[in-house]
Scaffold this motif. Structure first.
Motif, mmCIF file in Angstrom:
data_model
loop_
_atom_site.group_PDB
_atom_site.id
_atom_site.type_symbol
_atom_site.label_atom_id
_atom_site.label_comp_id
_atom_site.label_asym_id
_atom_site.label_seq_id
_atom_site.Cartn_x
_atom_site.Cartn_y
_atom_site.Cartn_z
ATOM 1 N N ILE A 91 0.774 -1.311 -0.056
ATOM 2 C CA ILE A 91 -0.005 0.156 0.041
ATOM 3 C C ILE A 91 0.977 1.301 0.105
ATOM 4 O O ILE A 91 0.286 2.438 -0.629
ATOM 5 C CB ILE A 91 -0.914 -0.054 1.289
ATOM 6 C CG1 ILE A 91 -2.170 -1.032 0.920
ATOM 7 C CG2 ILE A 91 -1.765 1.313 1.474
ATOM 8 C CD1 ILE A 91 -2.689 -0.917 -0.281
ATOM 9 N N SER A 92 1.930 1.181 0.747
ATOM 10 C CA SER A 92 2.765 2.341 0.735
ATOM 11 C C SER A 92 3.415 2.652 -0.749
ATOM 12 O O SER A 92 3.615 3.909 -1.000
ATOM 13 C CB SER A 92 4.165 2.168 1.941
ATOM 14 O OG SER A 92 3.528 1.714 3.096
ATOM 15 N N LEU A 93 4.023 1.780 -1.214
ATOM 16 C CA LEU A 93 4.503 1.857 -2.689
ATOM 17 C C LEU A 93 3.351 2.402 -3.542
ATOM 18 O O LEU A 93 3.724 3.240 -4.461
ATOM 19 C CB LEU A 93 5.251 0.508 -2.882
ATOM 20 C CG LEU A 93 6.526 0.139 -2.264
ATOM 21 C CD1 LEU A 93 6.923 -1.126 -2.623
ATOM 22 C CD2 LEU A 93 7.552 1.118 -2.363
ATOM 23 N N LEU A 94 2.041 1.549 -3.524
ATOM 24 C CA LEU A 94 1.100 2.046 -4.412
ATOM 25 C C LEU A 94 0.632 3.478 -4.124
ATOM 26 O O LEU A 94 0.596 4.246 -5.177
ATOM 27 C CB LEU A 94 -0.149 1.105 -4.002
ATOM 28 C CG LEU A 94 -1.272 1.288 -4.664
ATOM 29 C CD1 LEU A 94 -1.033 0.814 -6.231
ATOM 30 C CD2 LEU A 94 -2.493 0.799 -4.049
ATOM 31 N N PHE A 95 0.674 3.952 -2.922
ATOM 32 C CA PHE A 95 0.323 5.281 -2.735
ATOM 33 C C PHE A 95 1.341 6.398 -3.457
ATOM 34 O O PHE A 95 0.903 7.418 -3.795
ATOM 35 C CB PHE A 95 0.161 5.631 -1.105
ATOM 36 C CG PHE A 95 -0.264 7.018 -0.905
ATOM 37 C CD1 PHE A 95 -1.430 7.382 -1.037
ATOM 38 C CD2 PHE A 95 0.494 8.139 -0.276
ATOM 39 C CE1 PHE A 95 -1.962 8.679 -0.815
ATOM 40 C CE2 PHE A 95 -0.030 9.255 0.002
ATOM 41 C CZ PHE A 95 -1.406 9.663 -0.240
ATOM 42 N N ILE A 96 2.562 5.891 -3.277
ATOM 43 C CA ILE A 96 3.678 6.869 -3.717
ATOM 44 C C ILE A 96 3.683 6.776 -5.587
ATOM 45 O O ILE A 96 3.716 7.879 -5.895
ATOM 46 C CB ILE A 96 4.829 6.522 -3.338
ATOM 47 C CG1 ILE A 96 4.730 6.757 -1.788
ATOM 48 C CG2 ILE A 96 6.001 7.268 -4.082
ATOM 49 C CD1 ILE A 96 6.511 5.975 -1.239
ATOM 50 N N ASN A 97 3.444 5.613 -5.881
ATOM 51 C CA ASN A 97 3.437 5.611 -7.345
ATOM 52 C C ASN A 97 2.200 5.432 -8.276
ATOM 53 O O ASN A 97 2.404 5.341 -9.506
ATOM 54 C CB ASN A 97 4.148 4.156 -7.634
ATOM 55 C CG ASN A 97 5.589 4.069 -7.168
ATOM 56 O OD1 ASN A 97 6.516 4.525 -7.945
ATOM 57 N ND2 ASN A 97 5.893 3.768 -5.918
ATOM 58 N N ALA A 98 1.167 5.574 -7.672
ATOM 59 C CA ALA A 98 0.005 5.523 -8.310
ATOM 60 C C ALA A 98 -1.014 6.638 -8.239
ATOM 61 O O ALA A 98 -1.130 7.258 -9.207
ATOM 62 C CB ALA A 98 -1.044 4.088 -8.037
ATOM 63 N N PRO A 99 -1.670 6.892 -7.203
ATOM 64 C CA PRO A 99 -2.608 8.038 -7.100
ATOM 65 C C PRO A 99 -1.886 9.320 -7.249
ATOM 66 O O PRO A 99 -2.481 10.329 -7.991
ATOM 67 C CB PRO A 99 -3.410 7.871 -5.918
ATOM 68 C CG PRO A 99 -2.237 7.216 -4.969
ATOM 69 C CD PRO A 99 -1.753 6.170 -5.999
ATOM 70 N N LEU A 288 -10.911 5.218 -6.785
ATOM 71 C CA LEU A 288 -10.848 4.007 -6.578
ATOM 72 C C LEU A 288 -9.589 3.526 -6.143
ATOM 73 O O LEU A 288 -9.199 2.892 -4.883
ATOM 74 C CB LEU A 288 -11.000 3.141 -8.068
ATOM 75 C CG LEU A 288 -12.447 2.724 -8.530
ATOM 76 C CD1 LEU A 288 -12.345 2.205 -9.695
ATOM 77 C CD2 LEU A 288 -13.137 2.309 -7.289
ATOM 78 N N TYR A 289 -8.260 4.300 -6.400
ATOM 79 C CA TYR A 289 -6.978 4.254 -5.995
ATOM 80 C C TYR A 289 -7.132 4.425 -4.287
ATOM 81 O O TYR A 289 -6.932 3.828 -3.362
ATOM 82 C CB TYR A 289 -5.948 4.963 -6.738
ATOM 83 C CG TYR A 289 -5.437 4.576 -7.601
ATOM 84 C CD1 TYR A 289 -4.695 3.078 -7.474
ATOM 85 C CD2 TYR A 289 -5.083 5.346 -8.814
ATOM 86 C CE1 TYR A 289 -4.093 2.630 -8.473
ATOM 87 C CE2 TYR A 289 -4.423 4.749 -9.975
ATOM 88 C CZ TYR A 289 -3.921 3.653 -9.749
ATOM 89 O OH TYR A 289 -3.089 3.034 -10.733
#
Length: 374
Positions: A91-99, A288-289
């Motif tokens: 989730i941490s990596l997703l937050f930085i790299n997606a939304p 959705l992100y």
């Protein structure tokens, strides 16, 4: 929270379509034309085929754990503490790299193409406020909103396609496969990494929050297919109308495509209306992100409500969207060299790892149950 709210298969399909299109409709034609030149349309078709295989992989994972979200699947397979640690890292990596990049694309697009005198911070804050309202209202409200907005999206998309067709030049796609099939694969990988690998985020709502899992599976797959084909048409039109060189050199070729609309010197300069189509898909992808991230954090830390997370994460998102890309050249380098390995790690290798752990656990359980010879 997933499991407490339910959306229909049709709503899931619409959300999947809009999520697939998302920011991809703005940025992907340029990168693909840079690699595959006039064969970018072929690469996009290959990308759709590969993307559907990845979606099928996600469906197989959800078949094994039909009532669980992605975070719960990680905890079930990897154990409570290791599962939570992996989920938190994910989730941490997703937050930085997606939304954060998605919000940057929106702000950069608005401040470079439409309202250049407006600070990007103002655009990002205004858009995030709307997104946070949607996240707080929950998945059911978001799904109903998608159903209401989707006809407008389809109308604008069809209008855009029909009005641009008159500018097509078939020589722009010739010669076909001039450089062979070599450039097709990296271009297709770029397409898959942007359009399909982020679908792993949707496992936070599918199938745990979807009614009738058998229909939900079809809706998830069909939505991914329709979204991919819409992108194929946009990429093909960009090549046919603008040509591979202009498409590759333009940051937002689909917007440049809308500027080409000129019917009888009367119907023209309507690209701002066409931009509404892109705002709709961007909004639902970003929302959705954020919904998935908020829900995942609440599940990891076993919070009774995720509402208190929405505002702090929204503030962090605005800051991240301004700092994630110092400038456009950095963004283009990051998107081509860093994003693809990252997307593969969370969108392909992680689910394969989970399937592998499941297979090993099943094998071990079967071995333990075998009667010992006396």
């Amino acid at each position: 929270m997933p499991g407490q709210t339910k959306i229909s298969a049709h709503q899931l399909m619409v959300l999947t379509i809009l999520f697939t299109i998302g920011s991809t409709i703005l940025i992907i034609p340029s990168g693909m034309a840079l690699v595959a030149k006039q064969d970018a349309w072929i690469a996009s078709l290959v990308g759709v085929g590969c993307g559907l295989l990845i979606v099928y992989l996600y469906i197989k994972i959800t078949d094994l754990y039909p009532q669980m979200t992605l975070v719960e699947i990680m905890e079930a397979l990897l154990g409570k503490w290791l599962g939570k640690a992996v989920a938190l890292l994910f989730i941490s990596l997703l937050f930085i790299n997606a939304p954060a990049p998605v919000l940057f694309y929106l702000g950069n697009f608005m401040t470079t193409q439409m309202i250049p005198e407006t600070p990007i911070q103002a655009v990002n804050i205004l858009f995030v406020v709307i997104v946070l309202f949607a996240v707080r209202l929950g998945l059911e409200v978001l799904a109903r909103s998608a159903e209401m907005m989707f006809p407008l999206f389809v109308l604008l998309y069809l209008s855009f396609t029909v009005l641009v067709v008159s500018n097509i030049k078939l020589e722009n796609v010739q010669p076909v496969l001039e450089a062979g099939v070599g450039p097709i694969w990296p271009a297709a990988l770029s397409f898959v990494s942007t359009a399909y690998l982020p679908h792993i985020v949707l496992l936070m709502i599918f199938p745990a929050s979807a009614d009738r899992s058998d229909q939900a599976r079809k809706a998830f797959l069909i939505g991914s297919l329709i979204g991919g084909l819409i992108l194929v048409v946009i990429i093909t039109l960009a090549i046919l109308v603008l040509g591979p060189e202009i498409t590759a050199n333009n940051i937002y070729p689909s917007y440049a495509l809308a500027k080409k609309i000129n019917i009888g010197h009367f119907l023209q300069r309507i690209e701002a209306i066409m931009a509404t189509m892109w705002f709709i898909s961007l909004f639902f992808r970003l929302t959705l992100y954020m919904y998935s991230i908020v829900t995942a954090i609440a599940q990891i830390f076993q919070l009774k409500s995720s509402q208190q997370l929405v505002l702090p994460l929204g503030i962090i998102l605005v800051v991240m969207s301004i700092t994630v890309y110092p400038n456009v050249p950095y963004q283009q380098t990051y998107d081509t060299k860093t994003w693809i390995p990252y997307a593969l790690s969370i969108g392909l290798f992680l689910p394969l790892l989970l399937l592998g752990v499941h297979a090993l656990k099943r094998l071990w359980t079967t071995k333990d149950k075998k009667p010992t010879a006396k």
